[in-house]
Design a protein around this motif. Structure first.
Motif, PDB file in Angstrom:
ATOM      1  N   THR A 236      20.550  13.827  22.664  1.00  0.00           N
ATOM      2  CA  THR A 236      20.579  14.627  23.894  1.00  0.00           C
ATOM      3  C   THR A 236      19.340  14.304  24.708  1.00  0.00           C
ATOM      4  O   THR A 236      18.245  14.173  24.145  1.00  0.00           O
ATOM      5  CB  THR A 236      20.628  16.149  23.620  1.00  0.00           C
ATOM      6  OG1 THR A 236      20.295  16.847  24.840  1.00  0.00           O
ATOM      7  CG2 THR A 236      19.668  16.596  22.533  1.00  0.00           C
TER       8      THR A 236
ATOM      9  N   ASP B 134      17.791  16.238  26.506  1.00  0.00           N
ATOM     10  CA  ASP B 134      16.930  17.428  26.659  1.00  0.00           C
ATOM     11  C   ASP B 134      15.783  17.504  25.656  1.00  0.00           C
ATOM     12  O   ASP B 134      14.851  18.275  25.849  1.00  0.00           O
ATOM     13  CB  ASP B 134      17.771  18.705  26.512  1.00  0.00           C
ATOM     14  CG  ASP B 134      18.747  18.895  27.655  1.00  0.00           C
ATOM     15  OD1 ASP B 134      18.712  18.090  28.594  1.00  0.00           O
ATOM     16  OD2 ASP B 134      19.539  19.852  27.598  1.00  0.00           O
TER      17      ASP B 134
ATOM     18  N   ASP C 207      15.757  18.988  22.887  1.00  0.00           N
ATOM     19  CA  ASP C 207      15.620  20.413  22.557  1.00  0.00           C
ATOM     20  C   ASP C 207      16.133  20.752  21.155  1.00  0.00           C
ATOM     21  O   ASP C 207      16.563  21.868  20.901  1.00  0.00           O
ATOM     22  CB  ASP C 207      16.367  21.255  23.607  1.00  0.00           C
ATOM     23  CG  ASP C 207      17.858  20.956  23.637  1.00  0.00           C
ATOM     24  OD1 ASP C 207      18.287  19.936  23.055  1.00  0.00           O
ATOM     25  OD2 ASP C 207      18.598  21.745  24.245  1.00  0.00           O
TER      26      ASP C 207
ATOM     27  N   TYR D 162      16.134  10.801  25.322  1.00  0.00           N
ATOM     28  CA  TYR D 162      15.057  11.501  26.037  1.00  0.00           C
ATOM     29  C   TYR D 162      14.156  10.522  26.797  1.00  0.00           C
ATOM     30  O   TYR D 162      13.837  10.733  27.969  1.00  0.00           O
ATOM     31  CB  TYR D 162      14.271  12.306  25.002  1.00  0.00           C
ATOM     32  CG  TYR D 162      13.095  13.085  25.525  1.00  0.00           C
ATOM     33  CD1 TYR D 162      13.244  14.013  26.554  1.00  0.00           C
ATOM     34  CD2 TYR D 162      11.821  12.920  24.969  1.00  0.00           C
ATOM     35  CE1 TYR D 162      12.162  14.741  27.016  1.00  0.00           C
ATOM     36  CE2 TYR D 162      10.739  13.646  25.428  1.00  0.00           C
ATOM     37  CZ  TYR D 162      10.909  14.549  26.450  1.00  0.00           C
ATOM     38  OH  TYR D 162       9.835  15.268  26.894  1.00  0.00           O
TER      39      TYR D 162
ATOM     40  N   GLY E 118      17.942  20.314  32.002  1.00  0.00           N
ATOM     41  CA  GLY E 118      17.308  21.129  30.952  1.00  0.00           C
ATOM     42  C   GLY E 118      17.699  22.578  31.159  1.00  0.00           C
ATOM     43  O   GLY E 118      17.005  23.320  31.839  1.00  0.00           O
ATOM     44  N   ARG E 119      18.862  22.936  30.593  1.00  0.00           N
ATOM     45  CA  ARG E 119      19.367  24.301  30.777  1.00  0.00           C
ATOM     46  C   ARG E 119      18.491  25.322  30.071  1.00  0.00           C
ATOM     47  O   ARG E 119      18.226  26.390  30.562  1.00  0.00           O
ATOM     48  CB  ARG E 119      20.777  24.385  30.195  1.00  0.00           C
ATOM     49  CG  ARG E 119      21.837  24.526  31.242  1.00  0.00           C
ATOM     50  CD  ARG E 119      23.160  24.796  30.608  1.00  0.00           C
ATOM     51  NE  ARG E 119      23.499  23.739  29.651  1.00  0.00           N
ATOM     52  CZ  ARG E 119      24.697  23.221  29.510  1.00  0.00           C
ATOM     53  NH1 ARG E 119      25.666  23.635  30.279  1.00  0.00           N
ATOM     54  NH2 ARG E 119      24.944  22.301  28.604  1.00  0.00           N
TER      55      ARG E 119
ATOM     56  N   ALA F  48      12.833  22.801  36.312  1.00  0.00           N
ATOM     57  CA  ALA F  48      13.894  22.609  35.311  1.00  0.00           C
ATOM     58  C   ALA F  48      15.109  23.424  35.735  1.00  0.00           C
ATOM     59  O   ALA F  48      14.953  24.560  36.221  1.00  0.00           O
ATOM     60  CB  ALA F  48      13.409  23.065  33.939  1.00  0.00           C
TER      61      ALA F  48
ATOM     62  N   ARG G  17      21.366  11.101  33.168  1.00  0.00           N
ATOM     63  CA  ARG G  17      21.985  10.877  31.854  1.00  0.00           C
ATOM     64  C   ARG G  17      22.495   9.457  31.660  1.00  0.00           C
ATOM     65  O   ARG G  17      22.836   9.068  30.540  1.00  0.00           O
ATOM     66  CB  ARG G  17      23.156  11.859  31.660  1.00  0.00           C
ATOM     67  CG  ARG G  17      22.721  13.258  31.315  1.00  0.00           C
ATOM     68  CD  ARG G  17      23.482  13.827  30.145  1.00  0.00           C
ATOM     69  NE  ARG G  17      24.900  13.768  30.300  1.00  0.00           N
ATOM     70  CZ  ARG G  17      25.682  14.830  30.506  1.00  0.00           C
ATOM     71  NH1 ARG G  17      25.162  16.029  30.598  1.00  0.00           N
ATOM     72  NH2 ARG G  17      26.973  14.704  30.609  1.00  0.00           N
TER      73      ARG G  17
END
Ligand code: F6P
Length: 334
Positions: free
Chosen positions: A130, A132, A134, A144, A175-176, A227, A267
């Motif tokens: 991902t 993110d 995260d 990333y 970046g939710r 973000a 992305r």
């Protein structure tokens, strides 16, 4: 490591795609084939698994993908897979195809699915993919680095025109729930202010006053990195998205302002060296776990070493923003 030569293993990519996923798929397929396993590619993540959208892969099926962004296996987010019926369908498809284990390349949501399949007897190994970054048990997730470099390139371009026109540019990055992209990109492009979902902020203090301070030192153009996950906090302060923030800055500081939402450009693109190498080594590691009969694990990078965790443990972990890094960003972004 005792490896069963007769095994059928599978690989899927799930959730938001990330550059480097193809390198991981390629590594899983080649590691499986080189160790005598039959390797299946499941298209469109768990949705494809439930629908038996599966194809057998060999060493050559994954040629010429290491340098490509996206995922050749396609990806999806499936609500149905989270239901008992969906899970039952998926298990049946695994049985029909003689699948003993699956490498699941994706984020936290995908790992929850991998945990549930493992609980029902289909060994799964998660590989963190991902943009993110995260995933709590991992210092680094595939995609990333490429995404950060893409953001940096895009914002460098925005900066050129922002400087020419003496403007403020407000840039929203993905970046939710996580601000790693925003914080690191913010440092890399020299942002005057950075808003992250993990850190409370006040628009007056953390954006307007910071711009005023830099104006007093003679600065005439500004980049504000936001973000996407801070939208609700901004709304609670009366600001609707990055265009609202841009308008607010223009009105209060009399600095011409523009907003840019970078969106899905972040992305895509050819994976960086780091994402190709991490994707390849993690894919190789994950396939070996499955081949030796180990499941319910997440492959992770910790201090540059590849390790693995129990999925239950991995999903319980939490990851925080490096406050020293945040403070440094504020001190030098002036
Ligand atoms: O999880 C990766 C991510 O790119 C997030 O940063 C972003 O919020 C989300 O996916 C976007 O998802 P979609 O492609 O479904 O719009």
């Amino acid at each position: 490591m005792e490896e069963n030569k007769q095994k059928t293993i599978a690989v899927l990519t799930s959730g938001g795609d990330a550059p480097g996923m193809n390198a991981a798929v390629r590594a899983v397929v080649r590691t499986g084939c080189e160790n005598g396993a039959r390797v299946l590619g499941i298209r469109r993540g768990y949705a494809g698994l439930m629908e038996n959208d599966i194809t057998e892969l060999n060493i050559r099926s994954v040629s010429d993908i290491i340098h490509r962004g996206g995922t050749k296996l396609h990806s999806a987010r499936s609500k149905r897979f989270c239901t008992e019926e969906g899970m039952a369908e998926a298990i049946q498809v695994c049985r029909n195809n003689d699948i003993s284990g699956i490498v699941v390349i994706g984020g936290d949501g995908s790992f929850r699915g991998a945990r549930d399949l493992s609980l029902r007897g289909v060994n799964c190994v998660g590989v963190p993919g991902t943009i993110d970054n995260d995933i709590a048990c991992c210092d680094y997730t595939i995609g990333y680095d490429t995404a950060l470099n893409t953001i940096m390139d895009m914002v460098d371009r925005i900066r050129d025109t922002s400087e020419s026109h003496e403007r403020c540019s407000v840039v929203e990055v993905m970046g939710r729930r996580a601000g790693y992209l925003a914080l690191n990109a913010g440092i890399a492009i020299g942002a005057t202010a950075i808003l992250l979902p993990e850190i409370d902020f006040d628009i007056e203090r953390d954006v307007i006053d910071r711009i005023r301070r830099t104006q007093r030192t003679g600065k005439k153009h500004f980049i504000i990195v936001v973000a996407e996950g801070v939208a609700d906090s901004m709304k609670a302060q009366g600001i609707e998205g990055v265009s609202g923030l841009s308008a607010y800055i223009q009105e209060n500081l009399k600095v011409e302002s523009r907003a840019t939402v970078l969106g899905h450009v972040q992305r895509g693109g050819s994976p960086s060296v780091k994402d190709r190498v991490v994707g390849s080594t993690m894919g190789n590691y994950a396939a070996h776990l499955l081949l030796s009969g180990v499941g319910n694990r997440v492959v992770a990078m910790q201090k540059e070493q590849i390790v693995d965790y129990d999925i239950f443990e991995a999903l319980k972990m939490t990851k925080t923003i490096d406050m020293d890094m945040y403070r440094a960003a504020l001190e030098i972004g002036i």
